[in-house]
Enzyme design. Structure first.
Site, short mmCIF file in Angstrom:
data_model
loop_
_atom_site.label_atom_id
_atom_site.label_comp_id
_atom_site.label_asym_id
_atom_site.label_seq_id
_atom_site.Cartn_x
_atom_site.Cartn_y
_atom_site.Cartn_z
N ASP A 49 -3.83 1.55 6.15
CA ASP A 49 -3.37 0.90 5.22
C ASP A 49 -3.73 -0.54 5.52
O ASP A 49 -3.93 -0.73 6.66
CB ASP A 49 -1.82 0.93 5.06
CG ASP A 49 -1.73 0.52 3.54
OD1 ASP A 49 -2.29 -0.15 2.98
OD2 ASP A 49 -0.24 0.92 3.12
C1 BGC Z 1 -0.58 -0.75 -0.03
C2 BGC Z 1 -1.63 0.30 -0.49
C3 BGC Z 1 -2.99 -0.24 -1.17
C4 BGC Z 1 -3.61 -1.67 -0.25
C5 BGC Z 1 -4.78 -2.15 -0.62
C6 BGC Z 1 -1.27 -2.08 0.78
O1 BGC Z 1 -0.50 -2.94 0.66
O2 BGC Z 1 0.49 -0.48 0.62
O3 BGC Z 1 -1.13 1.09 -1.03
O4 BGC Z 1 -3.74 0.47 -1.51
O5 BGC Z 1 -2.58 -2.63 0.16
O6 BGC Z 1 -4.32 -3.05 -1.70
#
Ligand code: BGC
Length: 759
Positions: free
Chosen positions: A266
């Site tokens: 993530d």
């Molecule tokens: C979120 C993810 C997301 C990523 C990219 C993160 O903060 O938890 O679900 O895909 O950001 O935007």
């Protein structure tokens, strides 16, 4: 004759040309070769620098390819409800494109509420086509974290409380998306069941709850859906961050489930090079420019899987064993996506995508309450004037909520949808009723709506009440929105109540008009203290571009509602296990860095908890009404040959999926409209050596019936469906003995029960 000779000559020449061509192609580019052969050949040709470059980000949403070998850059994007608008290469600001608006599909809670895997396939295919047009190779979704608490700000992005339902719904989404050559990245693996302190939460959970409740949908996504990517979650499990968690990734995902795809971090979820190297992280992405702090030059070189890793290889701390494994996985991903020449062309904002969005929305909307079946649908032959009330009747809901926020080509509001449908039939008046959040912006995308309001709470209620006195129907669109501390990433809701004086508004309206409908727009259950005074309630979710059209067709009965709740809607917060036991949000350690969240309710999540504690939900899991009525025939059970053998020989000779029994029943549409009913099969283990839930969902069928039509519904019972996870032996066990198959229209509306025995 001459002609035949000519064609033979031509064919041989072509064959020779092709053979020469194929021979001159290096194996990694030769499409006739097996992917694994191509991967090995490419790997062999790559330098250390090239290998390091493909395992971490080079911009906010892209990672490098191998230009020297002809592998293009790899582009990801959120997910999961539409393709997120482009941000700048290195910053979160909008890139300012004019071709990055999209169709917003209904949120995944709504998709789950359709209980229709076929729609999930269409969802994935349509989204894949939009992603292709936008040049994205991986969509960051779908999400399958279990609905443990209704406070979770991200529940709307997930598929509800039940591992079986989520498993059945997630697989076709992935298959549909990947059929277009766009990778799925299933998230957030694992145990990311609330947002508050998501970077610091260390989840403590039994092995049994992990395997029975929290992992099955991920497992189905990997082993059945064959997802090419999975995203590690921010939180910790057994004191180790999940983006590089030895048990979750090395043991369960890669060893037990044989996952050969890519583990993506993530954004900013990586914390340690050594763990990332050893514990299976394959591709690092970040939130801040260098993954650590703000703005450095050559920022991405500072990622944990960039220069730091390269240096340790050069110093001899690691061989390239782990690196080659990561690169192999990334190369496989390239061959499925950027290097896949069979990929179709994508298209954006096509009518077929709007149609898909609308169909999913119409089937996912849940009719929760309809007193005596008499309030809805709105009788368009009689109605003269309708009053629509509430901010959510006009507020755009596709902007906000965190990373799933979208920039849409169009979004039909509930008010506009109703007005369009009732044009020339009835007057549709509007009263604001309450003020929620008037801002409409996320990450540089603005709704452009002016929702400012200077009147007081009481004035707004008084206006609505006055208008309601004269209306044939009053339809309140309320609920939550995508603002911080509501249905939004990063935080959880602060309480279970409806925000912004909505309760006061509804109570006041109920006193002056008995034809009152409350449409709740949210991804979560909310308390409804006024429920007895409101004759009709609809769960309207966040349903994207076609919201207003889909809601209008359900309200007037063009579409007969057939959605069923994918979670238990309890009367109060303490009716959820996590809250009853004080097991949320956890306890801070004395160092103030980690918060331990123990899932004390164990496997008893949602209806499993309600059953165990004999609680009556406001609306049970699996509940959803229709404008027609269904009659369930009595279920009958019949043994298959396999059921006559003992468990010992079963285990030795048969797969856990072999049918042991068949359960059959008839379902009849006894009303005057065509409609669909989802028949649910729950299994009860009558006596067991471990404590088991009263019943668990093990199968379902959505059946469409014309008025008067009868159909037979059939389920198979397999050993897998009777099993529990034995955390001493570390495997699934079906104990011989008595069981029951329960057929229900919801978890609380059981129509018949049939006993059977596992020998
Ligand atoms: C979120 C993810 C997301 C990523 C990219 C993160 O903060 O938890 O679900 O895909 O950001 O935007």
């Amino acid at each position: 004759m001459i002609k035949t000779k000519f064609y033979t000559f031509l064919a041989i020449t072509l064959l020779c040309v092709q053979t020469v061509k194929a021979q001159s192609l290096p194996a990694y580019l030769d499409e006739t070769k097996d992917i694994e052969v191509r991967v090995e050949d490419a790997l062999k040709r790559m330098t250390l620098d090239e290998k390091i470059r493909v395992i971490h980000a080079q911009s906010k949403f892209s990672s490098a390819g191998v230009p020297r070998l002809g592998f293009p850059d790899f582009w990801t994007d959120d997910g999961p409800h539409g393709v997120r608008p482009d941000v700048l290469w290195d910053e979160w600001e909008q890139a300012g494109q004019t071709n990055d608006s999209c169709v917003a599909f209904p949120a995944l809670t709504c998709l789950a509420a359709t209980w229709n895997p076929q729609l999930s396939l269409i969802y994935g295919e349509s989204l894949g086509e939009e992603a292709l047009y936008r040049g994205k190779n991986m969509i960051l979704g779908p999400g399958v974290n279990i609905y443990r608490t209704p406070l979770n700000g991200r529940n709307f992005e997930y598929m509800g409380e039940d591992p079986y339902l989520a498993s059945r719904m997630v697989v076709p989404y992935i298959q549909g998306l990947q059929s277009k050559g766009v990778a799925a990245c299933v998230k957030h693996y694992a145990l990311n069941n609330d947002e508050e302190y998501r970077h610091q939460v260390n989840v403590i959970v039994s092995d049994r709850a992990l395997h029975e409740i929290y992992l099955p949908a991920f497992k189905a996504a990997i082993t059945e859906g064959k997802a090419w990517g999975i995203m590690g979650a921010y939180n910790l499990y057994k004191n180790q961050h999940n983006c590089h968690n030895a048990i979750l990734i090395n043991k369960i995902l890669k060893q037990d489930w044989q996952f050969d795809g890519v583990v993506v971090s993530d954004w900013g979820g990586t914390h340690d090079t050594d763990e990332a190297v050893k514990n299976g992280l394959d591709l690092e992405f970040g939130t801040w420019t260098d993954g650590l702090t703000m703005g450095a030059t050559n920022a991405y070189d500072n990622y944990y899987l960039a220069n730091a890793y390269k240096r340790l290889i050069k110093e001899g701390k690691y061989t390239t064993k782990e690196l080659d494994d990561k690169v192999r996985r990334v190369l496989r991903l390239f061959y499925c996506t950027t290097m896949n020449r069979q990929r179709p062309h994508g298209f954006l904002c096509s009518e077929s995508h709007y149609e898909a969005a609308r169909k999913i929305a119409e089937e996912g909307i849940v009719l929760l309450k309809n007193d005596g079946g008499s309030v809805l649908p709105i009788n368009i032959n009689k109605v003269k004037n309708i009053l629509v009330v509430g901010e959510n009747a006009v507020k755009m809901m596709t902007v906000g909520g965190g990373s799933s926020s979208l920039k849409v080509q169009r979004e039909v509001s509930p008010l506009d949808g109703l007005r369009a449908r009732l044009r020339g039939i009835a007057e549709v008046d509007y009263a604001r009723g309450y003020v929620g959040d008037v801002t409409g912006a996320y990450n540089g995308v603005t709704t452009g709506q002016d929702l400012s309001e200077s009147r007081s709470e009481d004035e707004l209620i008084a206006e609505a009440v006055e208008k309601a006195k004269k209306a044939d129907y009053v339809i309140v669109f309320g609920g939550l929105n995508k603002s911080d501390y509501q249905d939004c990433e990063g935080h959880d809701r602060k309480d279970y109540a409806l925000p912004y004086a909505q309760n006061k508004l509804v109570e006041a309206l109920a006193q002056v008009n008995t034809r009152l409908v409350f449409v709740n727009i949210s991804g979560n259950a909310v308390a409804m203290p006024w429920i007895k005074k409101v004759p009709a309630v609809i769960q309207g979710w966040f349903i994207g571009s076609e919201a207003g059209n889909a809601l209008a067709s359900v309200l007037v009965g063009d579409a007969n509602p057939s959605g069923k709740l994918p979670f238990s809607w309890m009367q109060s917060l303490d009716h959820y296990g996590a809250h009853a036991l004080g097991a949320y949000p956890g306890t801070w350690r004395s160092d103030g860095k980690i918060i331990d969240e123990e899932y004390k309710e164990d496997i008893f999540v949602g209806y499993r908890w309600a059953d165990q504690h004999k609680l009556t939900p406001l609306f049970p899991f699996g509940h959803g009404l229709s404008y027609t009525t269904f009659e369930y025939g009595k279920a009958k059970i019949e043994a298959c040959d396999a059921s006559l053998q003992s468990t010992v020989s079963n285990a030795a000779n048969q797969s856990a999926d072999n049918p042991l029994y068949k359960v059959r029943l008839t379902l009849r549409n006894t009303g005057a409209r065509s409609g669909a009913e989802t028949v649910q099969l729950y299994i009860r283990d009558v006596k067991s050596s471990v404590v088991r839930p009263v019943k668990e969902l093990k199968d379902f069928r959505k059946v469409v019936l014309e008025p008067g039509e009868t159909r037979e519904v059939e389920f198979s019972i397999t050993r897998q469906q009777l099993s529990f996870y034995d955390d001493v032996r570390g495997e699934w066990i079906a104990e011989p003995g008595k069981f029951e198959a329960w057929i229900g229209s919801s978890a609380s509306d059981i129509k018949s029960k049939v006993p059977f025995v596992l020998r």
